[in-house]
Enzyme design. Structure first.
Site, PDB file in Angstrom:
ATOM      1  CG  ASP A 251       1.309   0.450  -5.318  1.00  0.00           C
ATOM      2  OD1 ASP A 251       0.609   0.647  -4.309  1.00  0.00           O
ATOM      3  OD2 ASP A 251       0.960  -0.311  -6.246  1.00  0.00           O
TER       4      ASP A 251
ATOM      5  CG  ASP B 121       0.011  -5.763  -8.552  1.00  0.00           C
ATOM      6  OD1 ASP B 121       0.884  -5.789  -7.655  1.00  0.00           O
ATOM      7  OD2 ASP B 121      -1.204  -5.793  -8.307  1.00  0.00           O
TER       8      ASP B 121
ATOM      9  CB  SER C 197      -4.247 -13.893 -11.484  1.00  0.00           C
ATOM     10  OG  SER C 197      -5.421 -13.354 -10.897  1.00  0.00           O
TER      11      SER C 197
ATOM     12  N   GLY D  15      -7.601 -14.776  -7.319  1.00  0.00           N
ATOM     13  CA  GLY D  15      -8.190 -14.386  -6.048  1.00  0.00           C
ATOM     14  C   GLY D  15      -7.290 -14.561  -4.853  1.00  0.00           C
TER      15      GLY D  15
ATOM     16  CG  HIS E  47      -2.055  -1.024   1.051  1.00  0.00           C
ATOM     17  ND1 HIS E  47      -3.200  -0.802   0.326  1.00  0.00           N
ATOM     18  CD2 HIS E  47      -2.146  -2.295   1.534  1.00  0.00           C
ATOM     19  CE1 HIS E  47      -3.966  -1.891   0.375  1.00  0.00           C
ATOM     20  NE2 HIS E  47      -3.345  -2.801   1.090  1.00  0.00           N
TER      21      HIS E  47
ATOM     22  N   GLY F  23      -4.410 -12.827  -4.390  1.00  0.00           N
ATOM     23  CA  GLY F  23      -3.587 -11.651  -4.165  1.00  0.00           C
ATOM     24  C   GLY F  23      -2.206 -11.748  -4.779  1.00  0.00           C
TER      25      GLY F  23
END
Length: 377
Positions: free
Chosen positions: A30, A165, A120, A115, A28, A117
């Site tokens: 970025d 990500d 994906s 799902g 948290h 985290g």
């Protein structure tokens, strides 16, 4: 993977694989212009693509066993929902940025747990972006592709994610973590030398459903924006760790105060982990991982009982450090463990989950792996 020929009666022009990711530390930060430290997983999403000579985008998902077809000239946010929005959104972002993208046939598949985290969705976006880039001859640099993939997720899908990500999926290298300054875009490949230290990374998928994750994620962003505004800075990145006590004293709201404290201290933890890794002290990063989890639990409030139970059980069984990874409200825990004790740690988590009546977790040992790459010739 199902060949493009099976789906559309033709062979692909290219096949690209993009990995999921684990964030070693830096959760948290970025979207606060901060520092992150992800690495790529061996798990991949694969996209096979070919031009089709039309203005139609035809997409098949092997995992979902579904096909979606849209006109590329009419793409707009909200036009497609679900898994296909991540694919179509990439084409929309490329076209909206002025790149010429016509009709395409795409088949997507992969083994990144959905799902959990582990990003994906970003892996899907990046595999598609690279495939479209090659088929259409765009020649876009990977750092720019990461921004376009992020825009697809932000503005087409509607998820307010940061850049971590997509950057991890596209830019990570083998046996390194990616030290990314999300403000400047500067990166450094920092070695993650686990084997010589007799250590391993254990990822535990708690299989906890993401409870209100999207709304809560957006709420945390708003909390951080309020904190930055109260302190008169553009982003919480601009608050130095040494100035934190004075900064917190200027904020009246307790919730905002705790959000600010997490982001500022998390940035400091990322920098300290990088320093220890540069010095070859990988065994000394464990306490920083655990401190990160405590901050995410108490100050940022993004954990759930399954995540806290997994961390506590791993530490109780001898892990050097453990923390949730990802956006929170479900998903995975990463633990730094002695390589010869990984089964013991995993079993301790399994027993703790059984005692609390949670769904049985899944786990795997992992390593820092290469980023996205082309398959075949």
């Amino acid at each position: 993977m199902k060949a493009l020929g099976e789906a559309f009666g033709r062979e692909p022009e290219c096949v690209w694989a993009a990995p999921g990711r684990v964030n070693l530390i830096g959760e948290h930060t970025d979207y606060n212009d901060g520092f992150v430290l992800p690495f790529a997983l061996p798990h991949r999403v694969v996209a096979a693509a070919a031009g089709n000579g039309t203005q139609r985008l035809r997409v098949v998902s092997v995992q979902r066993d579904r096909r979606v077809e849209v006109d590329v000239d009419g793409l707009a946010p909200g036009a497609v929902e679900g898994w296909a929005a991540y694919v179509v959104g990439v084409v929309w972002a490329l076209r909206d940025a002025g790149h010429r993208v016509g009709g395409l046939d795409l088949v997507v598949d992969g083994d990144v747990p959905s799902g959990a985290g582990l990003s994906s969705s970003a892996a899907l976006e990046c595999a598609v972006a690279l495939a479209v880039d090659e088929v259409c001859g765009l020649g876009i640099e990977r750092s720019v592709l990461a921004r376009l993939a992020q825009r697809a997720e932000n503005d087409f899908v509607g998820v307010p994610c940061g850049i971590m990500d997509q950057s991890a999926s596209l830019l990570c290298t083998d046996e390194h973590v990616l030290f990314l300054d999300t403000r400047s875009g500067e990166i450094e490949q920092v070695p993650l030398d686990l084997d010589p230290a007799g250590l391993a990374l254990l990822v535990v998928d708690t299989r906890a459903p993401h409870r209100l994750a999207d709304g809560e994620y957006a709420a945390r962003r708003r909390d951080c924006e309020r904190g930055a505004a109260a302190l008169g800075v553009p982003y919480l990145r601009d608050v130095a760790a040494d100035d934190l006590p004075d900064a917190l004293a200027r904020i009246d709201d307790d919730t905002t105060r705790r959000r600010v404290r997490h982001v500022v201290t998390e940035n400091a933890r990322v920098l300290e982990v990088v320093e220890r890794l540069r010095a070859g002290r990988v065994g000394d990063i464990g306490p920083l991982l655990s401190a990160s989890h405590e901050s995410l639990r108490d100050d940022f409030e993004v954990t759930v009982p399954e995540l806290d139970t997994a961390v506590a059980a791993a530490l109780g069984a001898g892990a050097r450090g453990a923390r949730m990874t990802g956006g929170g409200f479900g998903g995975c825990v990463i633990a730094l463990v002695e390589a010869d004790r990984s089964d013991r740690v995993a079993d301790a988590v399994r027993v703790a989950f059984a005692e609390r009546g949670f769904t049985a977790p899944e786990w795997f040992l992992t390593r820092a792996s290469p980023g996205a790459h082309r398959l075949g010739r």
